[in-house]
Write a protein that holds these residues in place. Structure first.
Motif, PDB file in Angstrom:
ATOM      1  N   TYR A   1       0.834  -1.213   0.000  1.00 29.95           N
ATOM      2  CA  TYR A   1       0.000   0.000   0.000  1.00 29.95           C
ATOM      3  C   TYR A   1       0.867   1.261   0.000  1.00 29.95           C
ATOM      4  CZ  TYR A   1      -3.455  -3.449   1.425  1.00 29.95           C
ATOM      5  OH  TYR A   1      -4.262  -4.547   1.469  1.00 29.95           O
TER       6      TYR A   1
ATOM      7  N   LEU B   1       0.911   4.882   1.076  1.00 25.75           N
ATOM      8  CA  LEU B   1       0.101   5.535   2.108  1.00 25.75           C
ATOM      9  C   LEU B   1       0.357   7.029   2.227  1.00 25.75           C
ATOM     10  CD1 LEU B   1       0.467   2.739   4.830  1.00 25.75           C
ATOM     11  CD2 LEU B   1      -1.515   3.183   3.341  1.00 25.75           C
TER      12      LEU B   1
ATOM     13  N   SER C   1      -0.706   9.783   4.990  1.00 26.08           N
ATOM     14  CA  SER C   1      -1.307   9.919   6.312  1.00 26.08           C
ATOM     15  C   SER C   1      -1.845  11.337   6.515  1.00 26.08           C
ATOM     16  CB  SER C   1      -0.290   9.603   7.411  1.00 26.08           C
ATOM     17  OG  SER C   1      -0.874   9.884   8.673  1.00 26.08           O
TER      18      SER C   1
ATOM     19  N   TRP D   1      -7.014   7.789   4.937  1.00 25.30           N
ATOM     20  CA  TRP D   1      -6.281   6.992   5.912  1.00 25.30           C
ATOM     21  C   TRP D   1      -5.402   7.920   6.751  1.00 25.30           C
ATOM     22  CZ3 TRP D   1      -0.985   5.883   6.767  1.00 25.30           C
ATOM     23  CH2 TRP D   1      -0.755   4.861   7.712  1.00 25.30           C
TER      24      TRP D   1
ATOM     25  N   VAL E   1      -3.281  -1.735   7.617  1.00 27.18           N
ATOM     26  CA  VAL E   1      -4.066  -1.352   6.434  1.00 27.18           C
ATOM     27  C   VAL E   1      -4.604  -2.600   5.750  1.00 27.18           C
ATOM     28  CG1 VAL E   1      -3.932  -0.323   4.126  1.00 27.18           C
ATOM     29  CG2 VAL E   1      -2.852   0.833   6.084  1.00 27.18           C
TER      30      VAL E   1
ATOM     31  N   CYS F   1      -6.209   5.073   0.681  1.00 31.24           N
ATOM     32  CA  CYS F   1      -4.800   5.126   1.091  1.00 31.24           C
ATOM     33  C   CYS F   1      -4.092   6.397   0.634  1.00 31.24           C
ATOM     34  CB  CYS F   1      -4.043   3.918   0.563  1.00 31.24           C
ATOM     35  SG  CYS F   1      -4.465   2.398   1.416  1.00 31.24           S
TER      36      CYS F   1
END
Lengths: 381, 381
Positions: free
Chosen positions: A3, A5, A7, A329, A347, A363
């Protein structure tokens, strides 16, 4: 790394010289600085002393090591306060973009509004913002998405600061989820219009973190815990975003500023369908006597709001009722809600079984579009 | 009539003589009684005057006639205050059992705790309970499930009242969802143990209605509305049950009284899965430093709690995450949330497509088992 990602909610622990490096010499003692006393470390500002709470810097610890007790910088892993060390930590988890909230100024930047000396407070806000953009973000280009704080006692100065920082590349501002408990005018007044206008004009995302209204939901103040922080209070933290989002959806704000973008950070997502359903039904039911207009809360949620998820299987199960495009996410590094250093596994546990394009939306692609921040194709740093 | 309905939450509007019929002569002026003044009707007690709010008696009106303005008995349909007239109203909607909350004493019976004269207050509580059991319920045998109120200033007297009324056939007690905002000890103390013990011993169901903690969630007190009642406050009413249930699930109450039965009334159901998920996760995460035991909030929800639903398609969609056996239908007659006189249609809109045994569970068999109250096979009255 399965994934990629982005944040939408992490936390800077400011190093000891963030303000002393930037304030004029005569204000360094009055502004935030760190002192040692009897083996403990204190932040001191305007004569007030405070310590760092352990739960705000648990990254690298296991649950049986978590403690709300005060800690020192040396009790933390460097990734808490050093952006280069943090880059190693989060890139190793596949996190290639990160929006960071402040710690010493409180998550919503509300600390400086309590300062007696508002000139000092103004300089402290600007010092944090300069630190965020020119030091924290600049130290690892492309990784950290800049987010500022504002002069909450002066909406006009705050609007000017949004514009000043936008010109420096800023993307977001941390703003209180509700101003009323802070003793400031509500979102039903026009007091904050300069802020919403500047955010709209500069496409600055408003991030409202749980707790930034100055408190969490505490039905039993005597529940056992650490001071005011009990497991009950922690369990109910998502109520803050529930209340804040319905309040804002029914307020004049999205009516006067229809392109405003608001993120509810660390508030979860699973409650959203229930919140929308009741808000819509009651808006229609009480329209006649209350004079509500035709814009339903659900329309505001789908147009102006985004919601953050860490590990919430039930929220992901309900994702079509929330809107897959509304879900971001977040990692919450280095706080206690974080799954780091097991972000990929966390995740996968929650998103592993959903279609690939939905995984990507949650994501990173939702956040990339929202913050106008394309992640680098190859990890930086 | 497609659905046999048991309403777990309706509201008595007390007629003008409930207390004057029962209080000793010398206390009738001090106790609640109705006076006319300049064409308006007031309840008067201990020198305080109050009026009936329109939104509490909308049965028979359409949404464009709803108003929070004060009303008189003659502005209501008789079913509001006359149990025989109400029987016709609700039986015509297929409702064959009804649990009714008080109005003048406030939904949680908290009014009398504010009385200066606690002897009078005690007699007022008992007068209401005698009215409920001997007049309201007795007037249409089998239709109304008796629910009392208690002496909230004296848990020992309250426990004795639970036992006195249980011997008269009582099934439930209306109790505040949280006692702290009322200035009373929290559920984390042992103050209320006599109450929980008496309820356990007599199998008396505890019903906690939204708002009985003395307030609703009001993030913007200046939001336009009627006094403190705005559409925002109404939209957020389910937050009260969210907070109350998580608070109680994590409190000593279900640990010390594992067979206690608690209903969260008018608080909806759609938020339950999100509340449980976060509460369980945080309980486990903070177990080490907070000393939480092994009983998870989700286990308490599935064992001790029930939740009420009026028209909540999203909640029904999530019913397996809530527990079909935890969901009770309610009508909220004659309040503003009620679908009456279209209850059958409203139920069909929400439950029409689920399996028959689940429809029956939510419409009546869950409530029949909980309140130990089998509906008559043929409509009474």
């Amino acid at each position: 790394m399965r994934y990629d990602l982005f944040s939408a909610d992490d936390h800077v622990i400011e190093h000891a010289r963030v303000w002393t490096d930037r304030l004029p010499a005569q204000l360094r003692e009055a502004g935030p600085h760190v002192v040692e006393d009897d083996g403990r470390e204190f932040w001191v500002y305007e004569g007030v002393r405070s310590e760092q709470m352990g739960l705000n810097a648990v990254a690298g610890k296991t649950a049986d090591e978590y403690t709300p007790d005060p800690i020192r910088f040396s009790d933390m892993i460097p990734g808490c306060y050093d952006p280069v060390a943090r880059a190693d930590d989060i890139l190793a988890n596949g996190i290639r973009a990160s929006v960071c909230f402040p710690t010493l100024p409180k998550f919503g930047g509300t600390l400086f509004a309590t300062f007696t000396d508002k000139h000092l407070a103004d300089l402290c806000v600007k010092a944090y913002n300069d630190f965020m953009i020119e030091e924290w973000c600049a130290s690892v280009p492309g990784l950290y998405v800049p987010m500022i704080i504002g002069q909450l006692w002066d909406p006009v100065a705050l609007a000017a600061e949004i514009r000043r920082c936008a010109a420096m590349g800023n993307r977001a501002i941390s703003f209180p989820e509700n101003t009323v408990p802070l003793g400031l005018p509500s979102f039903f007044t026009d007091h904050w219009d300069p802020v919403w206008e500047a955010a709209t004009e500069t496409d600055t995302v408003i991030c409202m973190h749980i707790g930034t209204s100055g408190g969490l939901t505490s039905p039993s103040p005597d529940a056992p815990g650490f001071g005011q922080l009990s497991p009950v209070v922690i369990a109910l933290a998502n109520v803050n975003s529930f209340v804040a989002s319905v309040n804002l959806a029914m307020s004049p704000v999205p009516r006067k500023f229809p392109t405003l973008k608001i993120v509810f950070s660390e508030g979860g997502i699973g409650w959203v369908p229930a919140a929308i359903e009741r808000a819509d039904r009651q808006t229609l039911r009480h329209k006649h006597w209350s004079g509500s207009d035709d814009l339903l809360p659900s329309e505001v949620f789908a147009r102006n709001f985004w919601f953050c998820m860490i590990e919430e299987p039930v929220g992901i199960k309900y994702r079509y009722d929330i809107g897959v495009d509304r879900i971001l996410w977040e990692c919450d590094y280095p706080h206690v809600d974080t799954p780091w250093p097991h972000s990929q596994q966390a995740v996968d546990d929650v998103l592993g079984d959903i279609p690939a394009e939905e995984q990507e939306a949650i994501c990173h692609t939702n956040a990339e579009a929202l913050f106008r921040w394309k992640m680098a194709p190859v990890p930086v740093g």
